[in-house]
Design a protein around this motif. Structure first.
Motif, PDB file in Angstrom:
ATOM      1  N   ASP A  87     -40.389   9.912  -8.956  1.00 17.75           N
ATOM      2  CA  ASP A  87     -41.345  10.198  -7.887  1.00 17.75           C
ATOM      3  C   ASP A  87     -42.770  10.194  -8.402  1.00 17.75           C
ATOM      4  O   ASP A  87     -43.714  10.044  -7.614  1.00 17.75           O
ATOM      5  CB  ASP A  87     -41.034  11.562  -7.264  1.00 17.75           C
ATOM      6  CG  ASP A  87     -39.674  11.597  -6.592  1.00 17.75           C
ATOM      7  OD1 ASP A  87     -39.451  10.795  -5.673  1.00 17.75           O
ATOM      8  OD2 ASP A  87     -38.834  12.419  -7.007  1.00 17.75           O
ATOM      9  N   LEU A  88     -42.933  10.384  -9.719  1.00 14.29           N
ATOM     10  CA  LEU A  88     -44.269  10.470 -10.317  1.00 14.29           C
ATOM     11  C   LEU A  88     -44.147  10.239 -11.819  1.00 14.29           C
ATOM     12  O   LEU A  88     -43.118  10.571 -12.415  1.00 14.29           O
ATOM     13  CB  LEU A  88     -44.884  11.845 -10.029  1.00 14.29           C
ATOM     14  CG  LEU A  88     -46.293  12.134 -10.551  1.00 14.29           C
ATOM     15  CD1 LEU A  88     -47.070  12.991  -9.543  1.00 14.29           C
ATOM     16  CD2 LEU A  88     -46.257  12.850 -11.893  1.00 14.29           C
ATOM     17  N   VAL A  89     -45.186   9.673 -12.409  1.00 15.46           N
ATOM     18  CA  VAL A  89     -45.226   9.439 -13.856  1.00 15.46           C
ATOM     19  C   VAL A  89     -46.420  10.180 -14.448  1.00 15.46           C
ATOM     20  O   VAL A  89     -47.547  10.056 -13.957  1.00 15.46           O
ATOM     21  CB  VAL A  89     -45.337   7.942 -14.195  1.00 15.46           C
ATOM     22  CG1 VAL A  89     -45.427   7.728 -15.705  1.00 15.46           C
ATOM     23  CG2 VAL A  89     -44.138   7.166 -13.637  1.00 15.46           C
ATOM     24  N   VAL A  90     -46.167  10.982 -15.475  1.00  8.03           N
ATOM     25  CA  VAL A  90     -47.229  11.586 -16.293  1.00  8.03           C
ATOM     26  C   VAL A  90     -47.351  10.699 -17.527  1.00  8.03           C
ATOM     27  O   VAL A  90     -46.410  10.593 -18.323  1.00  8.03           O
ATOM     28  CB  VAL A  90     -46.888  13.030 -16.681  1.00  8.03           C
ATOM     29  CG1 VAL A  90     -47.954  13.591 -17.622  1.00  8.03           C
ATOM     30  CG2 VAL A  90     -46.763  13.908 -15.439  1.00  8.03           C
ATOM     31  N   ASP A 148     -40.671  24.456 -12.955  1.00  9.77           N
ATOM     32  CA  ASP A 148     -41.252  24.375 -11.619  1.00  9.77           C
ATOM     33  C   ASP A 148     -40.308  23.706 -10.625  1.00  9.77           C
ATOM     34  O   ASP A 148     -40.666  23.525  -9.462  1.00  9.77           O
ATOM     35  CB  ASP A 148     -42.582  23.622 -11.669  1.00  9.77           C
ATOM     36  CG  ASP A 148     -43.454  23.906 -10.454  1.00  9.77           C
ATOM     37  OD1 ASP A 148     -43.716  25.092 -10.173  1.00  9.77           O
ATOM     38  OD2 ASP A 148     -43.851  22.943  -9.767  1.00  9.77           O
ATOM     39  N   GLY A 149     -39.137  23.315 -11.091  1.00 10.86           N
ATOM     40  CA  GLY A 149     -38.142  22.760 -10.178  1.00 10.86           C
ATOM     41  C   GLY A 149     -37.979  21.262 -10.215  1.00 10.86           C
ATOM     42  O   GLY A 149     -37.214  20.704  -9.421  1.00 10.86           O
ATOM     43  N   CYS A 150     -38.687  20.574 -11.125  1.00 10.50           N
ATOM     44  CA  CYS A 150     -38.562  19.119 -11.238  1.00 10.50           C
ATOM     45  C   CYS A 150     -37.400  18.742 -12.154  1.00 10.50           C
ATOM     46  O   CYS A 150     -36.978  19.523 -13.011  1.00 10.50           O
ATOM     47  CB  CYS A 150     -39.846  18.512 -11.808  1.00 10.50           C
ATOM     48  SG  CYS A 150     -41.330  18.780 -10.821  1.00 10.50           S
ATOM     49  N   THR A 151     -36.895  17.535 -11.985  1.00 12.79           N
ATOM     50  CA  THR A 151     -36.049  16.925 -13.000  1.00 12.79           C
ATOM     51  C   THR A 151     -36.937  15.967 -13.791  1.00 12.79           C
ATOM     52  O   THR A 151     -37.849  15.349 -13.234  1.00 12.79           O
ATOM     53  CB  THR A 151     -34.867  16.165 -12.385  1.00 12.79           C
ATOM     54  OG1 THR A 151     -35.367  15.137 -11.524  1.00 12.79           O
ATOM     55  CG2 THR A 151     -33.973  17.096 -11.599  1.00 12.79           C
ATOM     56  N   ALA A 190     -38.132  16.957  -7.321  1.00 14.26           N
ATOM     57  CA  ALA A 190     -38.901  15.764  -7.664  1.00 14.26           C
ATOM     58  C   ALA A 190     -38.503  15.284  -9.052  1.00 14.26           C
ATOM     59  O   ALA A 190     -38.230  16.076  -9.954  1.00 14.26           O
ATOM     60  CB  ALA A 190     -40.395  16.085  -7.629  1.00 14.26           C
ATOM     61  N   HIS A 191     -38.472  13.969  -9.220  1.00 18.94           N
ATOM     62  CA  HIS A 191     -38.095  13.363 -10.497  1.00 18.94           C
ATOM     63  C   HIS A 191     -39.365  12.837 -11.167  1.00 18.94           C
ATOM     64  O   HIS A 191     -40.039  11.958 -10.627  1.00 18.94           O
ATOM     65  CB  HIS A 191     -37.119  12.216 -10.267  1.00 18.94           C
ATOM     66  CG  HIS A 191     -36.376  11.816 -11.495  1.00 18.94           C
ATOM     67  ND1 HIS A 191     -35.041  11.516 -11.502  1.00 18.94           N
ATOM     68  CD2 HIS A 191     -36.783  11.683 -12.782  1.00 18.94           C
ATOM     69  CE1 HIS A 191     -34.655  11.209 -12.726  1.00 18.94           C
ATOM     70  NE2 HIS A 191     -35.713  11.299 -13.516  1.00 18.94           N
ATOM     71  N   VAL A 192     -39.711  13.401 -12.312  1.00 26.52           N
ATOM     72  CA  VAL A 192     -40.943  13.054 -13.016  1.00 26.52           C
ATOM     73  C   VAL A 192     -40.603  12.390 -14.340  1.00 26.52           C
ATOM     74  O   VAL A 192     -39.738  12.873 -15.085  1.00 26.52           O
ATOM     75  CB  VAL A 192     -41.819  14.297 -13.266  1.00 26.52           C
ATOM     76  CG1 VAL A 192     -43.095  13.923 -14.025  1.00 26.52           C
ATOM     77  CG2 VAL A 192     -42.162  14.986 -11.949  1.00 26.52           C
TER      78      VAL A 192
END
Length: 242
Positions: free
Chosen positions: A52-55, A29-32, A7-9
């Motif tokens: 894929d998601l924005v923090v 955790d395996g994200c980029t 997943a791209h965060v």
């Protein structure tokens, strides 16, 4: 994460220490991860890398705060999931974030492990593993396709956020049953405890998209002292509204 592709965060926070810690835990955790320290940079990176998601931190420098960024992301990228970070614990700050379309929020100071769990929870819903086809959910002119995550009303596509879609799907699966706010928080958000105003805000947003008259809801009805129910027969008089 355990999907085939990482997943791209996009992490948006002007505090380099917070951004580095959050990014580090997500990478482990395996994200980029991409990072941005202000609103304009965040929007430019979101357009370029399609995360894929924005923090997203609520408090950002310059003339564009996290609420402005969230509004712009919703306008430009539709259903892109957003988890809001806020240094302030006041309920109105959390509600503001949810009102502009954030899918979740975490209050500073927070545990990076908790944030990773929230990210996992959101991504599981937006990046599901391959499963057997699930039949569409249909009622009162609404049709939800759980596999394509597409919702329509009378043939018109609805622009639902991640949580709005999951909330409506849960209600459609349990027509006519009173669902407590705590149950909805557990089943839709995956939280065993939390601020039930999160559910109230999402119901209000969902009504604005599915009801003919959101001020007089016929489909998503309030059950006073309990929570909400999806009207099995919309012609019934609603017992109240939030």
């Amino acid at each position: 994460m355990h999907d085939a592709s990482p997943a791209h965060v996009l992490v948006v926070d002007d505090d380099p220490t917070v951004a580095e810690v959050v990014a580090g835990y997500l990478v482990r955790d395996g994200c980029t991860v991409d990072r941005a320290a202000d609103g304009p940079t965040a929007l430019a990176k979101a357009a370029a890398v399609r995360p894929d998601l924005v923090v997203l931190d609520l408090m950002l420098p310059g003339g564009m705060d996290g609420l402005d960024v969230c509004r712009a992301l919703r306008h430009d990228h539709g259903r892109l999931p957003v988890i809001m970070l806020t240094a302030r614990g006041e309920e109105e700050d959390r509600i503001l974030g949810l009102e502009v379309g954030a899918d979740d929020y975490v209050t500073k100071p927070f545990s990076p492990r908790e944030l990773v769990l929230r990210v996992r929870s959101v991504l599981r819903r937006t990046r599901p593993v391959a499963t057997t086809a699930a039949p569409p959910l249909c009622a009162a002119g609404l049709t939800l396709d759980p596999v394509a995550r597409r919702a329509t009303k009378d043939g018109r596509e609805l622009a639902l956020t991640l949580r709005e879609f999951d909330l409506l799907a849960f209600l459609l699966r349990h027509p006519g049953r009173a669902c407590a706010r705590e149950e909805l928080m557990r089943e839709v958000w995956g939280w065993e405890f939390g601020d039930v105003s999160t559910v109230t805000v999402h119901v209000r947003r969902l009504r604005a998209k599915v009801e003919d008259d959101p001020a007089r809801p016929r489909l998503i009805q309030t059950v006073w002292g309990v929570g909400y129910r999806f009207a099995a027969h919309p012609g019934e008089e609603a017992p109240g509204r939030a």
